[in-house]
Design a protein around this motif. Structure first.
Motif: not given
Length: 178
Positions: A102-117
């Motif tokens: 989906s070509h989501v930016g790396s900052n968004v992916i990092e934020d999602i990963r942090s939130l899930i963690t």
């Protein structure tokens, strides 16, 4: 000698009431009574704790009680960890692939990963039966757990700092806009 007789004998020789033993095992007095009457069998974790409490070998406690051996063998089932990991890894890979496509930016992916963690950590922390963990921890495992949590905190710090800085910048923009 059956486990019921073993428990009663060792409890009495240590001058403990059923309630005192139950308190040490974090269970009800009725459970001890059922074990001693032979109407119920203790779990393996309780047998290990009783063994340690009365300074008796597991072999000595279990030997001669075929019902208990059968009961323990029935209880042997795959760990929940295997089930959780067999779902979590494929799910994590699927989410990663979908986010990449989906070509989501790396900052968004990092934020999602942090939130899930953070959410998963809080979920585990609030649903874990801590009194069992407390019994299981040795000094060495406690030290490793502390090291793990320090590493986890250090891994999350950039995301936390970024969120704080972003909030300050947004606040500053709001003040200048007045």
């Amino acid at each position: 000698m059956k486990i019921s007789e073993q428990i009663r004998t060792h409890r009495k020789s240590n001058k403990m009431s059923q309630q005192e033993l139950a308190d040490k095992l974090h269970i009800s007095r009725q459970s001890i009574s059922k074990w001693e009457n032979g109407t119920a069998l203790p779990s393996f974790a309780n047998i290990v704790t009783i063994s340690e409490l009365f300074d008796v070998s597991l072999d000595e406690l279990i030997k001669g009680d075929d019902n208990l051996k059968d009961h323990l063998e029935e209880k042997m089932e795959p760990s929940n960890v295997v089930g959780i990991l067999s779902i979590a890894f494929p799910l994590a890979i699927l989410i990663f692939i979908l986010l990449s496509i989906s070509h989501v930016g790396s900052n968004v992916i990092e934020d999602i990963r942090s939130l899930i963690t953070m959410v998963s950590f809080l979920g585990v922390a609030f649903t874990l039966k801590w009194h069992y963990i407390n019994k299981a921890f040795s000094k060495a495992s406690f030290i490793w757990a502390v090291i793990f949590f320090i590493g986890l905190f250090m891994a999350l710090m950039p995301a936390i700092e970024q969120g704080i800085v972003q909030a300050i910048v947004e606040e500053m923009k709001g003040i200048k806009g007045m």
